[in-house]
Design an enzyme around this catalytic site. Structure first.
Site, PDB file in Angstrom:
ATOM      1  N   ARG A  92      -1.424  25.863 -11.402  1.00  0.00           N
ATOM      2  CA  ARG A  92      -2.601  25.765 -10.587  1.00  0.00           C
ATOM      3  C   ARG A  92      -3.243  26.999 -10.327  1.00  0.00           C
ATOM      4  O   ARG A  92      -4.269  27.054 -10.283  1.00  0.00           O
ATOM      5  CB  ARG A  92      -1.766  25.083  -9.165  1.00  0.00           C
ATOM      6  CG  ARG A  92      -1.136  23.693  -9.402  1.00  0.00           C
ATOM      7  CD  ARG A  92      -1.710  22.382  -9.678  1.00  0.00           C
ATOM      8  NE  ARG A  92      -0.921  21.341  -9.981  1.00  0.00           N
ATOM      9  CZ  ARG A  92      -0.425  21.159 -10.860  1.00  0.00           C
ATOM     10  NH1 ARG A  92      -0.609  21.284 -11.947  1.00  0.00           N
ATOM     11  NH2 ARG A  92       0.266  19.798 -10.852  1.00  0.00           N
ATOM     12  N   GLY A 136      -1.970  12.842 -11.702  1.00  0.00           N
ATOM     13  CA  GLY A 136      -3.235  13.311 -12.595  1.00  0.00           C
ATOM     14  C   GLY A 136      -4.302  12.264 -12.525  1.00  0.00           C
ATOM     15  O   GLY A 136      -5.436  12.519 -13.295  1.00  0.00           O
ATOM     16  N   SER A 147       1.098  10.014  -1.135  1.00  0.00           N
ATOM     17  CA  SER A 147       1.707  11.213  -0.984  1.00  0.00           C
ATOM     18  C   SER A 147       1.311  11.952  -2.069  1.00  0.00           C
ATOM     19  O   SER A 147       1.953  12.185  -3.176  1.00  0.00           O
ATOM     20  CB  SER A 147       3.439  10.788  -1.298  1.00  0.00           C
ATOM     21  OG  SER A 147       3.988  12.043  -1.352  1.00  0.00           O
ATOM     22  N   LYS A 167       8.196   6.224  -3.323  1.00  0.00           N
ATOM     23  CA  LYS A 167       6.998   6.811  -3.879  1.00  0.00           C
ATOM     24  C   LYS A 167       6.757   6.456  -5.468  1.00  0.00           C
ATOM     25  O   LYS A 167       7.281   7.230  -6.385  1.00  0.00           O
ATOM     26  CB  LYS A 167       7.361   8.535  -3.883  1.00  0.00           C
ATOM     27  CG  LYS A 167       5.914   9.315  -4.412  1.00  0.00           C
ATOM     28  CD  LYS A 167       6.093  10.656  -3.678  1.00  0.00           C
ATOM     29  CE  LYS A 167       5.180  11.516  -4.671  1.00  0.00           C
ATOM     30  NZ  LYS A 167       4.705  12.766  -3.893  1.00  0.00           N
ATOM     31  N   GLU A 219      11.477   8.552  -5.636  1.00  0.00           N
ATOM     32  CA  GLU A 219      10.264   8.587  -6.442  1.00  0.00           C
ATOM     33  C   GLU A 219      10.522   8.498  -7.837  1.00  0.00           C
ATOM     34  O   GLU A 219      10.873   9.357  -8.834  1.00  0.00           O
ATOM     35  CB  GLU A 219       9.300  10.065  -6.465  1.00  0.00           C
ATOM     36  CG  GLU A 219       8.291  10.115  -7.288  1.00  0.00           C
ATOM     37  CD  GLU A 219       7.561  11.492  -7.262  1.00  0.00           C
ATOM     38  OE1 GLU A 219       8.197  12.557  -6.518  1.00  0.00           O
ATOM     39  OE2 GLU A 219       6.329  11.577  -7.786  1.00  0.00           O
ATOM     40  N   ARG A 267      -1.850  16.823  -6.502  1.00  0.00           N
ATOM     41  CA  ARG A 267      -2.978  17.138  -6.789  1.00  0.00           C
ATOM     42  C   ARG A 267      -4.280  16.534  -6.237  1.00  0.00           C
ATOM     43  O   ARG A 267      -5.054  17.455  -6.027  1.00  0.00           O
ATOM     44  CB  ARG A 267      -2.872  16.906  -8.566  1.00  0.00           C
ATOM     45  CG  ARG A 267      -2.253  17.981  -9.212  1.00  0.00           C
ATOM     46  CD  ARG A 267      -1.914  17.373 -10.733  1.00  0.00           C
ATOM     47  NE  ARG A 267      -0.642  16.357 -10.769  1.00  0.00           N
ATOM     48  CZ  ARG A 267      -0.288  15.544 -11.757  1.00  0.00           C
ATOM     49  NH1 ARG A 267      -0.752  16.102 -12.829  1.00  0.00           N
ATOM     50  NH2 ARG A 267       0.688  14.744 -11.296  1.00  0.00           N
ATOM     51  N   SER A 321      -0.231  10.888  -7.033  1.00  0.00           N
ATOM     52  CA  SER A 321      -1.485  10.782  -7.676  1.00  0.00           C
ATOM     53  C   SER A 321      -1.355  10.721  -9.105  1.00  0.00           C
ATOM     54  O   SER A 321      -2.446  10.154  -9.778  1.00  0.00           O
ATOM     55  CB  SER A 321      -2.604  11.453  -7.042  1.00  0.00           C
ATOM     56  OG  SER A 321      -2.030  12.972  -7.233  1.00  0.00           O
TER      57      SER A 321
HETATM   58  P1  13P Z   1       0.928  14.357  -7.838  1.00  0.00           P
HETATM   59  O1  13P Z   1       0.086  13.620  -6.719  1.00  0.00           O
HETATM   60  O2  13P Z   1       0.165  15.410  -7.978  1.00  0.00           O
HETATM   61  O3  13P Z   1       1.410  13.328  -8.979  1.00  0.00           O
HETATM   62  O4  13P Z   1       2.377  15.008  -7.117  1.00  0.00           O
HETATM   63  C1  13P Z   1       3.051  14.043  -6.240  1.00  0.00           C
HETATM   64  C2  13P Z   1       4.290  14.632  -6.627  1.00  0.00           C
HETATM   65  O5  13P Z   1       5.017  14.917  -5.277  1.00  0.00           O
HETATM   66  C3  13P Z   1       4.969  14.538  -7.563  1.00  0.00           C
HETATM   67  O6  13P Z   1       6.547  14.636  -7.796  1.00  0.00           O
END
Ligand code: 13P
Length: 340
Positions: free
Chosen positions: A33, A263, A289, A219, A177, A292, A261
């Site tokens: 990043r 991407g 959550s 998530k 997640e 990016r 998110s």
């Molecule tokens: P992104 O929203 O960038 O996908 O990241 C969330 C995240 O915690 C990925 O593990």
């Protein structure tokens, strides 16, 4: 272990249109990043950048929890306040990424399994002492012609449940997640099918491994077309299909669902969340959550220069506010233009 405490924490993180800031990029990911904004990734640059986010005035109105990385949870603001204490003092719950990343899955080409279970109980005890009250573990599922395999989905679901049980035993709320990646050219139907398979498997494992659904947060990915798909599904279709799969797979006992998110562009991630909440009549709060999609704008505005801190904080609070409105189904696209 106090299940009521876990439930209270889980509810607090996603209450009242609030969501989660995922600021848990590993050292390798944050370097990528920073590379894109021409900033050298030193420990001090990473600390200064995270301080910028965490000290943004008013962020606590929209952000209920922040996910930290191992380095970050041990760092402090310029005035010496440790980051977990700083967040706590604003009423934001500090969290911690505890997985050790997705590694190649043996005998399964192109697939990964997330590692980090060895020694996890001891690490969780330390993180709890450092102030963390929730944790995150990300499993990664890739869609391609002949994958994912049942082997990959099952192995990742099993590890997610082992992690979640250990978290609850240690007094931390697990963020579970399972991410179905949007890389590839698959259509939205295929994403639906795989997401359904993954979620069913994950909740089966959570059940077998005694995880209290009332004390966790899910998530998930949204049900969305692959990035390279020819005809990508529109906002309404993504919203309808995502809500449909969640209703079919996620028990109402789960206190909240906070999307990654993955991407999507900043505005896309907001528009999708808003459209889902406009459908309404849902058994759980649907919120964000984002990593990016919350940080892209502030990173661009900051570009590593201290004179840009105020502009970066404005960019961050704007995205946090837009996503919080989306979590209530009250976002409007022209709010974006006014800010630009
Ligand atoms: P992104 O929203 O960038 O996908 O990241 C969330 C995240 O915690 C990925 O593990």
């Amino acid at each position: 272990m106090d299940f009521q405490e876990l439930e209270k924490t889980a509810q607090a993180i996603v209450a009242d249109g609030k969501g989660i800031l995922a600021a848990d990029e590993s050292t390798g990911t944050i370097k990528k990043r920073f590379d894109s904004i021409g900033v050298e990734s030193t420990e001090e640059a990473r600390r200064a950048y995270r301080e910028l986010l965490f000290t943004t005035a008013g962020a606590e109105e929209f952000i209920g929890g922040v996910i930290l990385y191992d380095e970050t949870i041990r760092q402090s603001a310029s005035d010496g306040t440790p980051f977990p204490r700083l967040l706590e003092s604003k009423g934001i719950v500090p969290g911690i990424k505890v997985d050790e990343g997705a590694k190649p899955l043996a005998l399964a080409e192109g697939e990964t399994v997330t590692e980090g279970l060895d020694g996890l109980r001891e690490r969780l005890a330390e993180y709890h002492q450092l102030g963390a009250r929730f944790a995150k573990w990300r499993a990664v599922i890739t869609i391609d012609k002949n994958i994912p395999s049942e082997y990959c989905i099952w192995t990742n679901a099993h590890a997610l449940a082992r992690y979640a049980a250990l978290c609850q035993e240690s007094g931390l709320v697990p963020i579970v997640e399972p991410e179905v990646l949007m890389d590839g050219d698959h259509d939205v139907e295929r994403c639906y099918m795989i997401t359904e398979w993954v979620l069913k498997t994950v909740f089966e494992q959570l059940y077998y491994q005694k995880v209290a659904l009332e004390g966790m947060v899910l998530k998930p990915n949204m049900v969305i077309s692959g990035k390279k798909a020819k005809n990508r599904a529109g906002v309404e279709e993504v919203a309808e299909k995502t809500v449909k799969v969640l209703k079919a797979c996620v028990p109402a006992a789960v206190p909240g669902i906070a999307f990654l998110s993955g991407g999507q562009s900043d505005e896309e991630a907001t528009a999708h969340l808003d459209a889902m909440n406009r459908i309404g009549d849902l058994p759980w709060p649907l919120t964000f959550s984002y990593g990016r999609a919350l940080q892209h704008a502030p990173q661009q505005a900051w570009s590593g220069k201290s004179e840009n801190v105020a502009a970066a904080q404005r960019a961050f609070i704007h995205r946090a506010m837009m996503n919080s409105l989306a979590a209530r189904g009250q976002w409007k696209q022209d709010l974006e233009k006014k800010a630009a």
